[in-house]
Motif scaffolding. Structure first.
Motif, PDB file in Angstrom:
ATOM      1  N   TYR A 384       0.842  -1.200   0.000  1.00 47.54           N
ATOM      2  CA  TYR A 384       0.000   0.000   0.000  1.00 47.54           C
ATOM      3  C   TYR A 384       0.876   1.248   0.000  1.00 47.54           C
ATOM      4  O   TYR A 384       1.782   1.377   0.834  1.00 47.54           O
ATOM      5  CB  TYR A 384      -0.917  -0.007   1.219  1.00 47.54           C
ATOM      6  CG  TYR A 384      -1.760  -1.262   1.301  1.00 47.54           C
ATOM      7  CD1 TYR A 384      -3.026  -1.305   0.727  1.00 47.54           C
ATOM      8  CD2 TYR A 384      -1.267  -2.404   1.943  1.00 47.54           C
ATOM      9  CE1 TYR A 384      -3.789  -2.458   0.781  1.00 47.54           C
ATOM     10  CE2 TYR A 384      -2.025  -3.568   1.998  1.00 47.54           C
ATOM     11  CZ  TYR A 384      -3.276  -3.587   1.418  1.00 47.54           C
ATOM     12  OH  TYR A 384      -4.035  -4.728   1.467  1.00 47.54           O
ATOM     13  N   SER A 385       0.585   2.146  -0.927  1.00 46.48           N
ATOM     14  CA  SER A 385       1.301   3.418  -0.951  1.00 46.48           C
ATOM     15  C   SER A 385       0.538   4.502  -0.193  1.00 46.48           C
ATOM     16  O   SER A 385       1.042   5.609  -0.015  1.00 46.48           O
ATOM     17  CB  SER A 385       1.524   3.867  -2.402  1.00 46.48           C
ATOM     18  OG  SER A 385       0.293   4.117  -3.046  1.00 46.48           O
ATOM     19  N   VAL A 386      -0.701   4.193   0.228  1.00 45.86           N
ATOM     20  CA  VAL A 386      -1.540   5.126   0.999  1.00 45.86           C
ATOM     21  C   VAL A 386      -2.174   4.356   2.146  1.00 45.86           C
ATOM     22  O   VAL A 386      -2.154   3.123   2.183  1.00 45.86           O
ATOM     23  CB  VAL A 386      -2.636   5.743   0.109  1.00 45.86           C
ATOM     24  CG1 VAL A 386      -2.038   6.627  -0.974  1.00 45.86           C
ATOM     25  CG2 VAL A 386      -3.510   4.658  -0.503  1.00 45.86           C
ATOM     26  N   ALA A 387      -2.758   5.099   3.081  1.00 43.34           N
ATOM     27  CA  ALA A 387      -3.509   4.457   4.157  1.00 43.34           C
ATOM     28  C   ALA A 387      -4.689   3.708   3.560  1.00 43.34           C
ATOM     29  O   ALA A 387      -5.333   4.192   2.618  1.00 43.34           O
ATOM     30  CB  ALA A 387      -3.991   5.502   5.154  1.00 43.34           C
ATOM     31  N   HIS A 388      -4.975   2.520   4.090  1.00 39.75           N
ATOM     32  CA  HIS A 388      -6.053   1.719   3.516  1.00 39.75           C
ATOM     33  C   HIS A 388      -7.180   1.510   4.531  1.00 39.75           C
ATOM     34  O   HIS A 388      -7.691   0.414   4.718  1.00 39.75           O
ATOM     35  CB  HIS A 388      -5.530   0.394   2.946  1.00 39.75           C
ATOM     36  CG  HIS A 388      -4.594  -0.367   3.845  1.00 39.75           C
ATOM     37  ND1 HIS A 388      -4.928  -1.572   4.397  1.00 39.75           N
ATOM     38  CD2 HIS A 388      -3.334  -0.085   4.273  1.00 39.75           C
ATOM     39  CE1 HIS A 388      -3.919  -2.020   5.119  1.00 39.75           C
ATOM     40  NE2 HIS A 388      -2.936  -1.133   5.071  1.00 39.75           N
ATOM     41  N   ASP A 389      -7.544   2.605   5.206  1.00 42.29           N
ATOM     42  CA  ASP A 389      -8.690   2.569   6.123  1.00 42.29           C
ATOM     43  C   ASP A 389      -9.994   2.652   5.332  1.00 42.29           C
ATOM     44  O   ASP A 389     -10.071   3.264   4.265  1.00 42.29           O
ATOM     45  CB  ASP A 389      -8.638   3.755   7.092  1.00 42.29           C
ATOM     46  CG  ASP A 389      -7.372   3.741   7.940  1.00 42.29           C
ATOM     47  OD1 ASP A 389      -7.043   2.664   8.456  1.00 42.29           O
ATOM     48  OD2 ASP A 389      -6.714   4.792   8.032  1.00 42.29           O
ATOM     49  N   PHE A 390     -11.064   2.039   5.912  1.00 37.53           N
ATOM     50  CA  PHE A 390     -12.393   2.145   5.330  1.00 37.53           C
ATOM     51  C   PHE A 390     -13.399   2.209   6.466  1.00 37.53           C
ATOM     52  O   PHE A 390     -13.309   1.452   7.437  1.00 37.53           O
ATOM     53  CB  PHE A 390     -12.705   0.938   4.434  1.00 37.53           C
ATOM     54  CG  PHE A 390     -13.909   1.141   3.567  1.00 37.53           C
ATOM     55  CD1 PHE A 390     -13.804   1.732   2.327  1.00 37.53           C
ATOM     56  CD2 PHE A 390     -15.164   0.746   4.006  1.00 37.53           C
ATOM     57  CE1 PHE A 390     -14.917   1.930   1.526  1.00 37.53           C
ATOM     58  CE2 PHE A 390     -16.281   0.937   3.216  1.00 37.53           C
ATOM     59  CZ  PHE A 390     -16.162   1.537   1.973  1.00 37.53           C
ATOM     60  N   THR A 391     -14.365   3.124   6.337  1.00 37.02           N
ATOM     61  CA  THR A 391     -15.346   3.334   7.397  1.00 37.02           C
ATOM     62  C   THR A 391     -16.723   2.843   6.948  1.00 37.02           C
ATOM     63  O   THR A 391     -17.213   3.243   5.881  1.00 37.02           O
ATOM     64  CB  THR A 391     -15.448   4.827   7.760  1.00 37.02           C
ATOM     65  OG1 THR A 391     -14.167   5.279   8.194  1.00 37.02           O
ATOM     66  CG2 THR A 391     -16.469   5.045   8.861  1.00 37.02           C
ATOM     67  N   ILE A 392     -17.337   1.952   7.770  1.00 31.82           N
ATOM     68  CA  ILE A 392     -18.715   1.520   7.538  1.00 31.82           C
ATOM     69  C   ILE A 392     -19.640   2.510   8.248  1.00 31.82           C
ATOM     70  O   ILE A 392     -19.536   2.714   9.470  1.00 31.82           O
ATOM     71  CB  ILE A 392     -18.961   0.104   8.067  1.00 31.82           C
ATOM     72  CG1 ILE A 392     -18.090  -0.904   7.324  1.00 31.82           C
ATOM     73  CG2 ILE A 392     -20.433  -0.275   7.952  1.00 31.82           C
ATOM     74  CD1 ILE A 392     -18.457  -1.082   5.875  1.00 31.82           C
ATOM     75  N   LEU A 393     -20.520   3.130   7.498  1.00 26.08           N
ATOM     76  CA  LEU A 393     -21.464   4.100   8.056  1.00 26.08           C
ATOM     77  C   LEU A 393     -22.715   3.379   8.547  1.00 26.08           C
ATOM     78  O   LEU A 393     -23.090   2.326   8.007  1.00 26.08           O
ATOM     79  CB  LEU A 393     -21.834   5.136   6.993  1.00 26.08           C
ATOM     80  CG  LEU A 393     -20.651   5.907   6.387  1.00 26.08           C
ATOM     81  CD1 LEU A 393     -21.143   6.806   5.256  1.00 26.08           C
ATOM     82  CD2 LEU A 393     -19.935   6.713   7.457  1.00 26.08           C
ATOM     83  N   PRO A 394     -23.400   3.907   9.582  1.00 19.83           N
ATOM     84  CA  PRO A 394     -24.620   3.267  10.096  1.00 19.83           C
ATOM     85  C   PRO A 394     -25.675   3.142   9.002  1.00 19.83           C
ATOM     86  O   PRO A 394     -25.837   4.029   8.154  1.00 19.83           O
ATOM     87  CB  PRO A 394     -25.081   4.201  11.209  1.00 19.83           C
ATOM     88  CG  PRO A 394     -23.863   4.978  11.588  1.00 19.83           C
ATOM     89  CD  PRO A 394     -23.050   5.117  10.336  1.00 19.83           C
ATOM     90  N   LEU A 395     -26.416   2.039   9.033  1.00 22.76           N
ATOM     91  CA  LEU A 395     -27.480   1.795   8.068  1.00 22.76           C
ATOM     92  C   LEU A 395     -28.767   2.429   8.571  1.00 22.76           C
ATOM     93  O   LEU A 395     -29.156   2.240   9.718  1.00 22.76           O
ATOM     94  CB  LEU A 395     -27.681   0.280   7.896  1.00 22.76           C
ATOM     95  CG  LEU A 395     -28.554  -0.183   6.749  1.00 22.76           C
ATOM     96  CD1 LEU A 395     -27.905   0.145   5.416  1.00 22.76           C
ATOM     97  CD2 LEU A 395     -28.795  -1.679   6.857  1.00 22.76           C
ATOM     98  N   GLU A 396     -29.437   3.192   7.769  1.00 19.56           N
ATOM     99  CA  GLU A 396     -30.673   3.868   8.155  1.00 19.56           C
ATOM    100  C   GLU A 396     -31.856   3.116   7.553  1.00 19.56           C
ATOM    101  O   GLU A 396     -32.136   3.196   6.353  1.00 19.56           O
ATOM    102  CB  GLU A 396     -30.655   5.311   7.662  1.00 19.56           C
ATOM    103  CG  GLU A 396     -29.542   6.139   8.288  1.00 19.56           C
ATOM    104  CD  GLU A 396     -29.513   7.560   7.756  1.00 19.56           C
ATOM    105  OE1 GLU A 396     -30.323   7.860   6.846  1.00 19.56           O
ATOM    106  OE2 GLU A 396     -28.685   8.349   8.236  1.00 19.56           O
ATOM    107  N   ALA A 397     -32.540   2.353   8.421  1.00 19.38           N
ATOM    108  CA  ALA A 397     -33.687   1.570   7.959  1.00 19.38           C
ATOM    109  C   ALA A 397     -34.930   2.441   7.821  1.00 19.38           C
ATOM    110  O   ALA A 397     -35.100   3.429   8.532  1.00 19.38           O
ATOM    111  CB  ALA A 397     -33.952   0.431   8.941  1.00 19.38           C
ATOM    112  N   GLU A 398     -35.814   2.055   6.895  1.00 17.47           N
ATOM    113  CA  GLU A 398     -37.089   2.732   6.695  1.00 17.47           C
ATOM    114  C   GLU A 398     -38.185   1.684   6.579  1.00 17.47           C
ATOM    115  O   GLU A 398     -37.987   0.636   5.975  1.00 17.47           O
ATOM    116  CB  GLU A 398     -37.059   3.590   5.422  1.00 17.47           C
ATOM    117  CG  GLU A 398     -36.061   4.736   5.479  1.00 17.47           C
ATOM    118  CD  GLU A 398     -36.093   5.597   4.224  1.00 17.47           C
ATOM    119  OE1 GLU A 398     -36.926   5.269   3.335  1.00 17.47           O
ATOM    120  OE2 GLU A 398     -35.309   6.550   4.133  1.00 17.47           O
TER     121      GLU A 398
END
Length: 575
Positions: A384-398
């Protein structure tokens, strides 16, 4: 003097007398021609015969030769002549029979009566050999024998089997040989039949039409990494992959692959896992024949994938993102992308080029938070030449609706909406008073839940809670009604363990005799019947222990009452 004069005069007289007495030489007398013999005495029309005799040069310019029968004469010309021999050709128009050969000239004639014209002998059509004894469609077959026609159109050659007789094209013809093009026939053995005008014969040997020999025309790519897919193009590979063998040859040793597919005459083959880096020829066997490619395939070590960017680096379930870099290859099955948290969570790869991996966050619940993207290709981890972070955002149910809105306790309700988690354990349907419905199934747009069996009649409020986000959505009120008639609407607990106490809820579950329960395994016609205690609350419930010796599985439950059998709503799961 007088005496000498007289002597001279006498001498002159003698000379004159001698001269007057001489006569001119007699003219030469021509001898009449004579026929002595004819060879042969019996011949076919059109053949040559020789007439032997004498004096054939006498009156030569006047001579005619004729064949005479029944007063009709057919004249012929002499093809060669000596004083003792004439050569003539029997006219083609002569019919069979006895003839007189008549030699005529102005002063006379001579004849021979012992000559006959016979019918020509039928020529036997023979086939001595065919070569080769097998070949592909379009190849040349040579047939040798006797009495073929020099005219191509007079000869017919047929390939004959039990199912077909197919005429072949002739390339050339001679009296002792024919050249034939093998027709477009299915591979099998054929008898060879030759027809010349009104004669025919079969060859003793049969000819086998072979499957065409395989030919490799191209390998693509010609340089690739270990464990890659190589495309082999060519001709005559057949259509059955079970009849193909393919491998990679180097230094006289061949390593075969069993992972390939054949489609439209093209073979796509995965390099064997035990293949090493090096230079190889493709070795292919088809139709009982083998071929080795003239092109070579260069196999290299697996290049380490490099990740340069992740865009975007956050998202919710089913959101898409891209991983940008190099050395990803083009085989989607060889790329693995995971989110590293408490566990390794696989990410769905939807597309790939050597520089871009297209990803989709899979349709299962992931806790919101930060993860590390991990990429491997053919088991080789990326750098990896860059940071490889990934963020899971909360799921908004309807929620868009719930049905039905009323029913007995134990009713199954369907909740419709969007952005639901797809894990049963991540969803709750809560009931005022601290109770919960049992979740049966979930997907992105629908949740099915069964209300508790022991709910009292009346209106109850339902709430949907998504565990991963602690989000709560009010579903509205559900009207619990009293059952009527003889019904069994609910079982609790469900699932239930063997030997565990369970209760069936219903109405009018009373029998005048013994009450039996029949557990019928799913997809079976016969179940296990056992007796249970009678209802103690006026037919509202039946409580009993599940047999300990029963089988684990799912059952249809039937109550056998004196008034008839009652099927319990739902399926019971015994664990």
């Amino acid at each position: 003097m007088k005496t000498n004069f007289l002597l001279v005069l006498a001498w002159l007289c003698v000379l004159n007398a001698c001269s007057d007495s001489e006569e001119p030489p007699a003219p030469t007398t021509l001898q009449n021609p004579l026929i002595i013999s004819v060879d042969p005495k019996v011949a076919t029309a059109g053949s040559s015969i020789e007439i032997t005799g004498s004096n054939f040069n006498s009156y030569a310019s006047e001579q005619t030769v004729a064949f005479v029968k029944d007063g009709d004469a057919t004249e012929v010309t002499t093809t060669s002549r000596t004083d003792s021999q004439l050569t003539i050709q029997v006219p083609n128009a002569l019919a069979s029979g006895q003839y007189t050969i008549k030699l005529s000239w102005e002063q006379g004639s001579t004849t021979f009566d012992g000559f006959s014209v016979k019918e020509p002998e039928a020529l036997q059509l023979t086939i001595s050999s065919i070569s080769p004894l097998s070949g592909e469609v379009g190849s040349t077959l040579t047939i040798e024998g006797t009495n073929f026609s020099d005219n191509v159109a007079d000869n017919k050659v047929y390939f004959v089997s039990e199912q077909t007789s197919h005429e072949a094209e002739l390339k050339s013809a001679a009296s002792a040989s024919l050249e034939v093009v093998v027709p477009d026939l299915k591979p099998e053995s054929y008898n060879i039949k030759v027809v010349v005008n009104d004669k025919s014969n079969f060859a003793d040997q049969s000819f086998v039409v072979k499957e065409p020999s395989p030919v490799i025309t191209e390998i693509s790519p010609m340089e690739t990494e270990l464990e890659s897919i190589v495309t082999v193009m060519g001709e005559n590979f057949g259509t059955d992959p079970d009849l193909i063998t393919i491998g990679f040859t180097s230094n006289g040793s061949t390593i075969y692959s069993h992972d390939f597919e054949l489609k439209d005459g093209v073979v796509k083959v995965k390099l064997p896992p035990n293949l090493s880096a090096g230079v190889y020829n493709v070795h292919l066997e088809a139709n009982g024949e083998e071929v080795i490619s003239s092109q070579t395939l260069t196999v290299t070590e697996i290049a380490t994938p490099l990740v340069n960017a992740i865009a975007p680096n956050s998202g919710r379930i089913l959101d898409k993102f891209k991983i940008i870099g190099s050395n990803f290859g083009t085989d989607i099955s060889k790329i693995s992308v995971t989110l590293q948290g408490a566990n390794a969570n696989p990410i769905t790869v939807t597309g790939i080029t050597d520089k871009i991996i297209e990803c989709e966050i899979p349709n299962y619940a992931l806790d919101a938070g930060d993860y590390l993207i991990e990429v491997t290709r053919k088991g080789v981890p990326a750098t990896y030449s860059v940071a490889h972070d990934f963020t899971i955002l909360p799921l908004e149910a309807e929620v868009s609706g719930m049905s039905p809105s009323s029913g007995t306790a134990g009713t199954m309700v369907t909740i419709e909406g969007s952005n639901f988690s797809t894990r049963v354990e991540d969803m709750e349907v809560q009931i005022a008073g601290g109770l919960s419905a049992r979740i049966i199934s979930v997907n992105r747009n629908e949740i099915k839940a069964v209300l508790p069996c022991d709910l009292a009649a009346g209106s109850i409020g339902l709430t949907l809670r998504q565990v991963s986000t602690n989000e709560e959505i009010a579903l509205g009120d559900f009207n619990v009604t009293e059952p009527t008639g003889t019904v069994a609407y609910c079982m609790s607990p469900n699932p239930v363990a063997r030997g565990e106490q369970m209760t069936i809820y219903g109405n009018n579950l009373i029998s005048s005799g013994i009450t039996n329960i029949n557990f019928v395994p799913e997809n079976a016609a016969v179940g296990t019947v056992f007796s249970v205690p009678s209802s103690t609350d006026g037919g509202k419930t039946l409580s009993f222990k599940v047999p300990k010796r029963g089988h684990i599985g799912t059952y249809t439950v039937i109550i056998q009452l004196s008034s008839g059998d009652v099927k319990v709503n739902g399926i019971l799961e015994v664990k």
